[in-house]
Design a protein around this motif. Structure first.
Motif, PDB file in Angstrom:
ATOM      1  N   PRO A   1       9.781   1.881   9.194  1.00 30.25           N
ATOM      2  CA  PRO A   1       8.441   0.874   9.551  1.00 30.25           C
ATOM      3  C   PRO A   1       7.930   1.305   8.787  1.00 30.25           C
ATOM      4  CG  PRO A   1       9.253   1.749  11.854  1.00 30.25           C
ATOM      5  CD  PRO A   1      10.723   2.524  10.303  1.00 30.25           C
ATOM      6  N   ALA A   2       7.005   1.169   8.066  1.00 37.44           N
ATOM      7  CA  ALA A   2       5.381   1.014   7.406  1.00 37.44           C
ATOM      8  C   ALA A   2       4.584   0.750   8.585  1.00 37.44           C
ATOM      9  CB  ALA A   2       4.764   0.382   6.823  1.00 37.44           C
ATOM     10  N   ILE A   3       2.797   1.964   8.542  1.00 37.48           N
ATOM     11  CA  ILE A   3       2.660   2.003  10.010  1.00 37.48           C
ATOM     12  C   ILE A   3       1.192   1.160   9.552  1.00 37.48           C
ATOM     13  CG2 ILE A   3       1.020   2.902  12.082  1.00 37.48           C
ATOM     14  CD1 ILE A   3       4.212   2.934  12.386  1.00 37.48           C
ATOM     15  N   ALA A   4       0.756  -0.365   9.909  1.00 39.62           N
ATOM     16  CA  ALA A   4      -0.696  -0.687   9.319  1.00 39.62           C
ATOM     17  C   ALA A   4      -1.492  -0.240  10.244  1.00 39.62           C
ATOM     18  CB  ALA A   4      -0.702  -1.825   8.655  1.00 39.62           C
ATOM     19  N   ASP A   5      -2.822   0.033  10.253  1.00 38.86           N
ATOM     20  CA  ASP A   5      -4.020   0.893  11.091  1.00 38.86           C
ATOM     21  C   ASP A   5      -5.455  -0.407  10.425  1.00 38.86           C
ATOM     22  OD1 ASP A   5      -2.544   2.731  13.588  1.00 38.86           O
ATOM     23  OD2 ASP A   5      -3.176   3.741  11.356  1.00 38.86           O
ATOM     24  N   LEU A   6      -5.482  -1.595  11.789  1.00 34.47           N
ATOM     25  CA  LEU A   6      -6.510  -2.283  11.203  1.00 34.47           C
ATOM     26  C   LEU A   6      -7.486  -2.648  12.228  1.00 34.47           C
ATOM     27  CD1 LEU A   6      -7.288  -4.976  10.393  1.00 34.47           C
ATOM     28  CD2 LEU A   6      -6.515  -6.645  12.111  1.00 34.47           C
ATOM     29  N   VAL A   7      -9.231  -1.872  11.382  1.00 35.11           N
ATOM     30  CA  VAL A   7     -10.135  -1.829  12.357  1.00 35.11           C
ATOM     31  C   VAL A   7     -11.292  -2.794  11.531  1.00 35.11           C
ATOM     32  CG1 VAL A   7      -9.840   0.503  12.751  1.00 35.11           C
ATOM     33  CG2 VAL A   7     -11.203   0.096   9.856  1.00 35.11           C
ATOM     34  N   PHE A   8     -11.763  -2.941  11.616  1.00 33.70           N
ATOM     35  CA  PHE A   8     -13.311  -4.021  11.428  1.00 33.70           C
ATOM     36  C   PHE A   8     -14.450  -3.098  11.534  1.00 33.70           C
ATOM     37  CE2 PHE A   8     -10.742  -7.004  14.470  1.00 33.70           C
ATOM     38  CZ  PHE A   8      -9.953  -7.017  12.961  1.00 33.70           C
ATOM     39  N   SER A   9     -15.999  -3.650  10.907  1.00 29.65           N
ATOM     40  CA  SER A   9     -16.878  -3.227  10.275  1.00 29.65           C
ATOM     41  C   SER A   9     -17.521  -3.523  11.723  1.00 29.65           C
ATOM     42  CB  SER A   9     -17.525  -3.302   9.596  1.00 29.65           C
ATOM     43  OG  SER A   9     -17.781  -4.916   9.182  1.00 29.65           O
ATOM     44  N   PRO A  10     -18.660  -2.315  11.959  1.00 27.64           N
ATOM     45  CA  PRO A  10     -19.259  -2.423  13.100  1.00 27.64           C
ATOM     46  C   PRO A  10     -19.729  -3.907  13.371  1.00 27.64           C
ATOM     47  CG  PRO A  10     -20.029  -0.077  12.371  1.00 27.64           C
ATOM     48  CD  PRO A  10     -19.143  -1.306  11.524  1.00 27.64           C
ATOM     49  N   ASP A  11     -20.205  -5.057  11.920  1.00 26.02           N
ATOM     50  CA  ASP A  11     -20.828  -5.791  12.629  1.00 26.02           C
ATOM     51  C   ASP A  11     -20.228  -6.771  12.408  1.00 26.02           C
ATOM     52  OD1 ASP A  11     -20.351  -5.619   9.482  1.00 26.02           O
ATOM     53  OD2 ASP A  11     -22.273  -5.824   9.101  1.00 26.02           O
ATOM     54  N   GLN A  12     -18.739  -6.644  12.497  1.00 20.62           N
ATOM     55  CA  GLN A  12     -17.608  -7.838  11.966  1.00 20.62           C
ATOM     56  C   GLN A  12     -17.494  -8.063  10.560  1.00 20.62           C
ATOM     57  OE1 GLN A  12     -19.219  -7.841  15.610  1.00 20.62           O
ATOM     58  NE2 GLN A  12     -17.632  -6.490  16.327  1.00 20.62           N
ATOM     59  N   SER A  13     -18.406  -8.444   9.291  1.00 22.72           N
ATOM     60  CA  SER A  13     -18.183  -8.640   8.712  1.00 22.72           C
ATOM     61  C   SER A  13     -17.515  -8.374   7.569  1.00 22.72           C
ATOM     62  CB  SER A  13     -20.155  -8.024   7.874  1.00 22.72           C
ATOM     63  OG  SER A  13     -19.757  -5.965   8.336  1.00 22.72           O
ATOM     64  N   GLY A  14     -16.471  -6.686   7.582  1.00 18.85           N
ATOM     65  CA  GLY A  14     -15.719  -6.639   6.996  1.00 18.85           C
ATOM     66  C   GLY A  14     -14.245  -6.565   7.885  1.00 18.85           C
ATOM     67  N   TYR A  15     -13.476  -5.844   7.546  1.00 19.68           N
ATOM     68  CA  TYR A  15     -12.331  -5.326   8.098  1.00 19.68           C
ATOM     69  C   TYR A  15     -11.421  -3.711   7.319  1.00 19.68           C
ATOM     70  CZ  TYR A  15      -8.694  -7.709   4.234  1.00 19.68           C
ATOM     71  OH  TYR A  15      -8.195  -7.914   3.382  1.00 19.68           O
ATOM     72  N   GLN A  16     -11.105  -3.112   7.478  1.00 12.89           N
ATOM     73  CA  GLN A  16      -9.857  -2.187   6.684  1.00 12.89           C
ATOM     74  C   GLN A  16      -8.310  -2.135   7.426  1.00 12.89           C
ATOM     75  OE1 GLN A  16     -11.802   1.899   5.582  1.00 12.89           O
ATOM     76  NE2 GLN A  16     -10.175   2.701   6.968  1.00 12.89           N
ATOM     77  N   LEU A  17      -7.530  -2.309   5.737  1.00 12.41           N
ATOM     78  CA  LEU A  17      -6.238  -1.872   6.670  1.00 12.41           C
ATOM     79  C   LEU A  17      -5.790  -0.605   6.026  1.00 12.41           C
ATOM     80  CD1 LEU A  17      -3.772  -3.998   8.980  1.00 12.41           C
ATOM     81  CD2 LEU A  17      -3.738  -4.374   6.357  1.00 12.41           C
ATOM     82  N   GLU A  18      -5.508  -0.105   6.803  1.00 16.35           N
ATOM     83  CA  GLU A  18      -4.730   0.987   6.055  1.00 16.35           C
ATOM     84  C   GLU A  18      -3.449   1.305   6.062  1.00 16.35           C
ATOM     85  OE1 GLU A  18      -5.013   5.939   6.130  1.00 16.35           O
ATOM     86  OE2 GLU A  18      -6.298   5.182   7.449  1.00 16.35           O
ATOM     87  N   ILE A  19      -2.388   1.755   5.564  1.00 13.68           N
ATOM     88  CA  ILE A  19      -0.881   1.540   5.072  1.00 13.68           C
ATOM     89  C   ILE A  19      -0.567   2.789   5.234  1.00 13.68           C
ATOM     90  CG2 ILE A  19       1.037  -0.090   5.093  1.00 13.68           C
ATOM     91  CD1 ILE A  19      -1.071  -2.338   4.035  1.00 13.68           C
ATOM     92  N   ALA A  20       0.593   2.880   6.056  1.00 15.00           N
ATOM     93  CA  ALA A  20       1.346   4.109   5.563  1.00 15.00           C
ATOM     94  C   ALA A  20       2.699   2.981   5.105  1.00 15.00           C
ATOM     95  CB  ALA A  20       1.073   4.611   6.550  1.00 15.00           C
ATOM     96  N   LEU A  21       3.220   4.061   3.924  1.00 15.25           N
ATOM     97  CA  LEU A  21       4.820   3.114   3.963  1.00 15.25           C
ATOM     98  C   LEU A  21       5.050   3.806   2.909  1.00 15.25           C
ATOM     99  CD1 LEU A  21       3.645  -0.171   1.874  1.00 15.25           C
ATOM    100  CD2 LEU A  21       2.681   2.121   1.587  1.00 15.25           C
ATOM    101  N   ASN A  22       6.474   3.603   3.058  1.00 21.19           N
ATOM    102  CA  ASN A  22       7.746   3.626   1.604  1.00 21.19           C
ATOM    103  C   ASN A  22       7.234   2.851   0.348  1.00 21.19           C
ATOM    104  OD1 ASN A  22       9.621   3.957  -0.451  1.00 21.19           O
ATOM    105  ND2 ASN A  22      10.705   4.907   1.232  1.00 21.19           N
ATOM    106  N   LEU A  23       6.229   3.182  -0.405  1.00 20.67           N
ATOM    107  CA  LEU A  23       5.624   2.831  -1.457  1.00 20.67           C
ATOM    108  C   LEU A  23       6.900   2.051  -2.029  1.00 20.67           C
ATOM    109  CD1 LEU A  23       3.816   1.176  -2.850  1.00 20.67           C
ATOM    110  CD2 LEU A  23       2.949   3.471  -3.290  1.00 20.67           C
ATOM    111  N   GLU A  24       7.302   3.215  -2.983  1.00 23.08           N
ATOM    112  CA  GLU A  24       8.772   2.868  -4.012  1.00 23.08           C
ATOM    113  C   GLU A  24       9.691   1.852  -3.517  1.00 23.08           C
ATOM    114  OE1 GLU A  24       7.980   7.919  -3.983  1.00 23.08           O
ATOM    115  OE2 GLU A  24       7.030   5.984  -2.442  1.00 23.08           O
ATOM    116  N   ALA A  25      10.100   1.749  -1.944  1.00 21.59           N
ATOM    117  CA  ALA A  25      10.768   0.845  -1.820  1.00 21.59           C
ATOM    118  C   ALA A  25      10.131  -0.343  -1.818  1.00 21.59           C
ATOM    119  CB  ALA A  25      11.486   0.653   0.049  1.00 21.59           C
TER     120      ALA A  25
END
Length: 392
Positions: A43-67
């Motif tokens: 399974p891929a692992i997706a880590d979600l974080v929000f900016s301190p002022d809640q104006s944006g988000y970041q999603l870092e995904i570790a995955l098998n990109l080829e698949a």
């Protein structure tokens, strides 16, 4: 050796279609063993974080990109089982730069299959960064990382995430609180996550946690845990009666429960380079012992207990990658273990229904089922041991 292959006349050996199918099934695992672990779809692992002022988000995904690019979803335990295996293999052979270029060529389509919403409003998303390992060993799946970013509407309260079923399973992990708590969910078949709070901490249903981790534990055995499956089949082969088998499985269960808990608590940590070859060696030992014994000895449950400690460390590595919330640590740990046990029991049940129930009292059962089956599984375990040591 004469004792090993000694046999009585084959009285009562009729069509025997089920024993034949059983042995053919085990034999077919030899071919699978050469690639299954190498191309296993985790399974891929997706880590979600929000900016301190809640104006944006970041999603870092570790995955098998080829698949993901080839559309080899989680319905396949291994990429070679997919009709798109050739496409996957071609992508796997690309250099890091070439695969990155391929992603950017199809990024519009790629991003269209990732669904992120805030308060039911679809959010824009862009690829900010892509990290891809070098080609390396083509027989080993590589884990790439993609960072997505986007803006959040003012005063947005909750965010949801999902992606196309063709991308496979994904573990979504939400922002951590100051106490180290966070949302975690195992999503399959395009399932949408629970609303993740942007402003505060997300609470999870205990039943959702139980369901998620039972599923993770079960799928780690069936279909993804071929080494654990073969170990359990090796235990089954010696036991023509249920009682001796239960003694062995009980010892194995107690042992892997201990090291699974210790590993998750960070009290025990053994490198995979040590654990994985020893797990392969445990498979060989059990099956070689099957060749020389026709009954359960008093020391066999003790030996199996020791091997269970090793397998527990293997389970811990999987669960550590996914992570456990402190709030539901015990619940998640127990649920994962329940899923593992359900997988193991299913393997035993299938073996009994295939040959044990029907033929265990036949005079030809040992020479035609136990011995060939043990030899085949021992050969697979020996190959894995070499692959994880000398050939690594």
């Amino acid at each position: 050796m004469a004792r090993i292959f000694s046999q009585r006349p084959l009285t009562g050996f009729t069509a025997g279609s089920l024993p034949l199918v059983f042995l053919i099934t085990i034999a077919s695992l030899i071919g699978w063993s050469f690639t299954a672990r190498a191309h296993e779809i985790q399974p891929a692992i997706a880590d979600l974080v929000f900016s301190p002022d809640q104006s944006g988000y970041q999603l870092e995904i570790a995955l098998n990109l080829e698949a993901a690019l080839a559309g080899v979803g989680s319905e396949h335990a291994d990429t070679d089982q997919s009709p798109k295996a050739e496409e996957y293999d071609a992508l796997r052979a690309l250099s890091a730069a070439q695969l990155r270029d391929r992603l950017y060529q199809v990024q519009q389509n790629f991003l269209s299959q990732i669904f992120i919403s805030a308060d039911d409003v679809a959010l824009e998303k862009t690829i900010e960064n892509v990290s891809i390992p070098d080609v390396g060993d083509l027989s080993v799946a590589r884990a790439s990382r993609i960072v997505l970013r986007g803006n959040l509407p003012p005063d947005a309260q909750n965010m949801t995430f999902s992606w196309a079923p063709s991308f496979g399973a994904v573990v979504l992990r939400g922002p951590l609180s100051e106490a180290g708590e966070g949302y975690s969910a195992y999503l399959q078949n395009g399932t949408v996550s629970d609303p993740v709070s942007i402003q505060g901490q997300t609470t999870q249903s205990v039943w959702q946690v139980i369901s998620d981790y039972v599923t993770v534990g079960f799928t780690h055995i069936i279909p993804k845990g071929l080494d654990h499956i073969l170990f359990v089949v090796g235990l089954f082969l010696l036991s023509t009666k249920l009682s001796p088998l239960l003694w062995q499985v009980t010892a194995f269960t107690l042992a892997h429960t201990i090291t699974l808990a210790l590993g998750m608590l960070g009290l025990v940590s053994v490198p995979a380079a040590i654990v994985e070859p020893l797990i392969a060696a445990s498979i060989v030992y059990i099956c070689v012992e099957n060749l020389f014994l026709d009954h359960l000895t008093k020391w066999r449950p003790i030996v199996i207990f020791g091997f269970g400690l090793l397998h527990g460390l293997g389970f811990a590595s999987v669960l550590t990658e996914i992570g456990l919330s402190r709030s539901y640590f015990i619940t998640g740990l127990i649920s994962f273990n329940v899923g593992v046990e359900l997988g193991q029991i299913s393997v035993i049940f299938l073996c009994f229904m295939a040959v044990g129930f029907w033929f265990r009292n036949k005079p030809w059962y040992r020479p035609f089922i136990i011995i060939p089956g043990s030899l085949i599984i021992a050969a697979i375990g020996a190959f894995w041991f070499l692959e994880r040591t000398i050939l690594a």
